[in-house]
Design a protein around this motif. Structure first.
Motif, short mmCIF file in Angstrom:
data_model
loop_
_atom_site.label_atom_id
_atom_site.label_comp_id
_atom_site.label_asym_id
_atom_site.label_seq_id
_atom_site.Cartn_x
_atom_site.Cartn_y
_atom_site.Cartn_z
N GLU A 953 3.15 4.96 4.75
CA GLU A 953 3.01 5.39 5.95
C GLU A 953 4.84 5.55 5.65
O GLU A 953 4.84 6.57 6.62
CB GLU A 953 2.87 4.42 7.12
N THR A 956 4.86 9.03 4.52
CA THR A 956 4.21 10.43 5.18
C THR A 956 5.04 10.17 6.47
O THR A 956 5.24 11.55 6.59
CB THR A 956 3.02 9.43 6.25
N ARG A 957 5.62 9.81 7.00
CA ARG A 957 6.58 9.71 7.74
C ARG A 957 7.87 10.63 7.39
O ARG A 957 7.79 11.03 8.51
CB ARG A 957 7.71 8.43 9.01
N THR A 963 2.34 10.58 11.50
CA THR A 963 2.22 10.03 10.89
C THR A 963 0.23 10.73 10.33
O THR A 963 -0.51 9.84 10.51
CB THR A 963 1.30 8.82 11.77
N LEU A 966 -2.50 9.95 8.12
CA LEU A 966 -2.09 8.23 7.43
C LEU A 966 -3.16 8.27 6.81
O LEU A 966 -3.13 6.93 5.57
CB LEU A 966 -1.91 7.44 8.23
N LYS A 970 -3.90 6.93 2.70
CA LYS A 970 -4.07 5.47 1.91
C LYS A 970 -5.16 5.85 1.43
O LYS A 970 -5.07 5.10 -0.06
CB LYS A 970 -3.77 4.97 3.54
#
Length: 989
Positions: A953, A956-957, A963, A966, A970
């Motif tokens: 996370e 990703t940001r 997100t 996301l 994952k």
């Protein structure tokens, strides 16, 4: 400790301006035009003050180095490697290419006369040579403090770039230099054609599949200094392009405009027209052991390791006609830019009367028109001629054949081409090239008795005293730490292989007392091969402070009778031995003593092609060749002569090269003889009687072949330059064997668990869909292997996080350009999705609207369902108004500011040509890795306090700005980690 960086500035009139690259440097003494008693020239459309010396054109430039805001007592790095001569007058440091009778290759003036080097010293690139000052003719300090440099353009560009990007540092004593670009080769090697799969020794044996062209001699018994990549090796290597094998400098090349053709007659009326490429590239390298280091890790001063100048030759490359037929085919970076095309989005390009947007319009060039430009003035370039396309209205040339007018430079796309065709281009100063960079593409070659095929001949040679260098290298290696011993030697009769059986694993390892088969051959195994084995094939057994390594090795060994054997090998002290590649273990140097007649007579006799009379006539030559140095010293008969008839045939040589232990034996021969590229008519004429169809009757095929040999030659054009010997003699080295021996074992290993983390073909096939092209996968492997170390991708965790993010951003490695076609949106919902980006576009274009409804109408008409329009509007720039800077590349680099910063860092013109980030695999990869490092994403990937999902996370940001996607990111991270562990093993830390 963070190393300090230089800042470069220059004085232009009353202004102080920053310098970020060579192009920012103004003309010497920019506030005046042409000064008397000075030489000037126009280079790439710019007026420059120059100095002509020894066939070189040195460009004069002034600049100031700052460190922490100060210009005082600043160490100046050397722009070149060479030999020094100093003078107190003007604080002059001259750099020559040889210690005596050398040519001047560059100089720096106005240094403090207390130089850091003395006359005759050998200096390296980036070495601090003196302090920045303002020294005058008498040695005083009358001038303003600055650096005055006189260098060739290519050298200047690299020098300024390396100062600006921090590669060259003011901290000493050693410069913070990118070793891959500027230091002698100590481990950066690659094959000229990328292997499809397998390990280093499998690549070596893969060359046995070539249809011809083996090392160290060919089927005709004559010396052959290179290896061939042809139709036979195509299943083993990706031969779509040819890559440089090691870091170095391109010093010469030749490109056929169209392949020349040999006309062979075989005693029939039919004439066989056989094309053959004479195109080649020659690269100069420096081979040097690593320096000795003190206990604190610093380099031991005053002890210089020996060095060897080595050349790599890539012969039989694609002709110019082939490039014209494939306009999208990548071209070598060392070709000069000769033409430009109009790169507008919709309309043509305005030709103006002067170098200003306000100058009168003379005509309009059609979109895609191909032109030649001259001098650049500000943002405009002088139009010289139109090669393709049209102008409306037509323009008339002046008495010199030049067209009137100027065009906006930023809307031109450069195109490179060879400096000339069909003849050798010798570069006065070599152009830097890195391992893995494009050399060219295989060309066509046809012999008189075979079909035409694509092929490339690759060889290494040296004109230095190689035996002396090897002796010095071996002495130096004895002083290196044991960690440098990256080769494992298995000795004939000393070790055994224990056959694998179910149940052998880390908890139940093999034992020395287990039954096994004695190894009957010598073999040297590079550590890179061992590191690349799957986790299940590597076992460590700890016994107190001692650790025994077991390696499962299949397809490498034979027993005493030559029968292949597989199994587990124990690495045991004194039984197996460790060696540094700088020991040159097993290598032998052999000087030619025979003649071509002797070798050819031996080869023809081996193939039963001599009559009884000819055998009698040439008995002395056959016997002499049989006892010659190559066989007398190595006794290849004992190993290769399968039928033990005392004759070594090409079939037996091919069979030997398919076996690792025998291929290695051939690869360890270093042979000195007259190069085949040195045309020596008398040498080849000596073979006429032996090849005659009838006594006294010329062999027409052989006569045509001699003409071909002459055209293929290039040596005499370089003799006496760049260290190339005048008499044509050279030591020839097996190119792939060097790559096998000197590839650093520690490259791309995990800093946590020490496992190898280079991306493999097998891993990519596991994590990519079938729609991902093989070309991309192979290119991705090549460039990640080349760049991981540079961008500090040094852990298993980083690799799996990077791959997971890249897989999402690129739609599973299939799309490297963000789609901006929003078919399901309304104008309002599109505006709601990206109000900031859309409003920024309005501001940049100077558009205002009285009502929100008018704004939505504009969005409806120009942005909705308009990929190009939306991209240019939301991701455009004022500097390049026709470009858009949408998400592209491995991690979808976005926005002009990021493109510009990345362009400066990686040295690629992606700010001007952003489409490179979606089309060039090397750029796709490097932009992603640059973004990863620049944003310190490794800190999240390696943070043990974060769960895997939390780390995903956070990463990703930064990549996405939010997100988005996301859950899929994952999921990809979990899946890739699972496959990674299967192939590489779990990270133990």
């Amino acid at each position: 400790m963070t190393r300090r960086r230089y800042k470069i500035v220059e004085s232009v009139g009353s202004r102080i301006e920053d310098v970020n690259g060579y192009e920012d440097l103004a003309k010497h003494h920019p506030s005046v035009g042409r000064e008397p008693n000075r030489d000037y020239g126009t280079l790439n459309g710019r007026l420059e003050e120059v100095r002509h010396v020894g066939g070189r054109t040195l460009i004069k430039k002034d600049f100031v180095l700052l460190v922490d805001g100060s210009n005082r007592s600043i160490p100046v790095p050397s722009p070149l490697a060479g030999y020094v001569k100093t003078s107190r007058a003007y604080g002059t440091l001259k750099i020559y290419d040889a210690p005596t009778n050398g040519q001047l290759i560059g100089q720096i003036l106005h240094l403090d006369p207390a130089f850091k080097v003395k006359d005759g010293d050998s200096i390296t690139y980036g070495q601090h040579v003196g302090l920045q000052a303002g020294t005058d003719r008498a040695g005083g300090q009358r001038y303003a403090i600055h650096v005055h440099a006189e260098l060739e353009e290519s050298v200047f560009k690299r020098y300024i770039a390396d100062i600006a990007n921090g590669t060259l540092s003011p901290d000493g004593p050693e410069p913070a230099v990118d070793e891959r670009a500027t230091r002698p080769n100590q481990g950066r090697w690659c094959y000229p054609c990328t292997p499809s799969a397998g390990h280093a020794l499998q690549h070596l044996t893969g060359l046995s599949k070539a249809k011809s062209g083996f090392y160290p001699f060919g089927e005709n018994g004559l010396w052959h200094g290179g290896v061939h990549f042809d139709e036979g090796t195509a299943p083993v290597f990706d031969q779509s392009s040819v890559r440089c094998m090691a870091d170095g400098e391109v010093i010469a090349y030749r490109v056929d405009e169209r392949y020349p053709v040999s006309e062979f007659t075989d005693g029939t009326p039919q004439v066989r027209r056989a094309p053959f490429s004479t195109g080649f590239v020659l690269v100069k390298h420096s081979l040097q052991p690593p320096p000795l280091r003190n206990a604190d890790g610093s380099i031991s001063v005053g002890q210089t390791p020996p060095s060897l100048t080595l050349y790599s030759l890539y012969m039989h490359l694609l002709d110019w006609t082939g490039y014209q037929a494939q306009p999208d085919l990548p071209r070598p970076a060392f070709w000069p830019t000769t033409r430009h095309t109009v790169n507008t989005r919709d309309d043509g390009l305005t030709v103006r009367a002067g170098p200003s947007k306000n100058a009168a319009k003379l005509a309009e060039l059609s979109k895609g028109a191909e032109i030649v430009i001259g001098e650049t003035k500000g943002e405009f370039s002088k139009l010289v001629s139109v090669v393709g396309g049209t102008t409306q209205p037509a323009l008339a040339a002046d008495e010199n054949g030049q067209l009137p007018g100027y065009v906006f430079t930023k809307l031109l796309k450069p195109h490179s081409a060879p400096a000339k065709y069909g003849s050798v281009v010798v570069l006065d100063s070599g152009l830097p090239i890195r391992a893995g960079d494009l050399i060219g593409h295989p060309g066509l070659y046809q012999n008189h008795d075979s079909a035409v095929q694509q092929m490339v001949h690759v060889e290494f040679f040296s004109c230095d005293d190689v035996p002396a260098f090897i002796a010095q290298s071996r002495a130096w290696a004895s002083r290196l730490p044991d960690g440098q011993k990256t080769l494992l030697k298995v000795h004939k009769g000393a070790s055994k292989l224990i056959a694998h059986r179910d149940g052998i694993n880390a908890d139940n390892p093999p034992k020395l007392g287990d039954d096994g088969t004695q190894i009957g051959v010598d073999l040297i195994i590079p550590q890179s091969l061992l590191d690349g084995l799957p986790a299940s094939s590597k076992i460590q057994v700890k016994n107190g402070a001692h650790t025994m390594h077991w390696w499962r090795l299949d397809g490498l060994f034979a027993d005493a009778n030559g029968n292949p054997i597989d199994g587990w090998l124990a690495e045991q002290e004194l039984i197996t031995t460790r060696h540094s590649p700088w020991e040159w273990e097993g290598f032998q140097c052999i000087e030619e003593t025979g003649t071509p007649v002797e070798k050819l007579a031996y080869a023809l006799n081996a193939r039963s092609l001599l009559s009884a009379d000819e055998q009698q006539n040439y008995r002395a030559q056959i016997n002499k060749a049989d006892g010659g140095p190559i066989l007398a010293l190595t006794r290849l008969h004992d190993i290769v002569d399968i039928d033990k008839n005392g004759v070594l045939t090409s079939k037996e040589i091919r069979a030997a090269l398919a076996k690792p232990w025998q291929a290695q034996l051939f690869g360890q021969l270093i042979t000195r003889y007259e190069s085949e590229w040195f045309w020596n008519k008398s040498k080849w004429d000596e073979l006429d009687p032996l090849l005659a169809e009838e006594p006294g009757a010329p062999n027409l095929v052989w006569e045509a072949e001699k003409q071909r040999i002459e055209k293929l030659g290039w040596w005499k054009e370089l003799a006496g330059q760049h260290g190339i010997s005048g008499e044509g003699l050279a030591w020839h080295v097996h190119a792939p064997m060097i790559a096998v021996s000197f590839t650093r074992a520690e490259k791309n290993t995990c800093s946590k668990c020490n496992k190898k983390i280079s991306i493999t073909y097998e891993l990519m096939k596991k994590i990519c869909p079938s729609s991902t092209t093989d070309d991309f996968i192979k290119g991705f492997i090549l460039h990640t292997d080349r760049l991981f170390e540079k961008y500090e991708i040094t852990s298993c965790a980083q690799v799996t996080h990077l791959l997971a993010q890249a897989k999402h951003e690129t739609r599973k490695f299939t799309a490297f350009r963000e789609s901006l076609y929003y078919s399901s949106y309304t104008a309002q919902s599109l505006y709601n999705m990206a109000p900031t980006a859309i409003n920024n576009g309005f501001t940049r274009k100077g558009l205002t609207f009285a009502t929100h409804t008018e704004k939505l109408r504009y969005i409806e008409d120009h942005l909705l369902k308009n990929d190009a329009g939306y991209g240019q509007h939301c991701f455009g720039s004022s500097e390049y108004p026709e470009n858009d800077y949408r998400g592209r590349g491995l991690l979808h680099l976005t926005h002009y500011s990021n493109y510009k910063s990345c362009a400066l860092a990686i040295g690629k013109p992606i700010a001007a040509v952003p489409t490179l980030v979606e089309s060039d695999v090397a750029v796709i990869v490097e932009t992603g890795l640059w973004f990863w490092k620049s944003n310190r994403l490794k800190t999240y990937a390696e943070d043990a306090s974060l769960t895997e999902e939390d780390a995903v996370e956070k990463i990703t940001r930064i990549i996405n700005g939010g997100t988005k996607g996301l859950a899929e990111r994952k999921q990809f991270k979990r899946e890739i980690t699972k496959e990674f562990i299967k192939l590489y093993g779990d990270c133990s830390v």
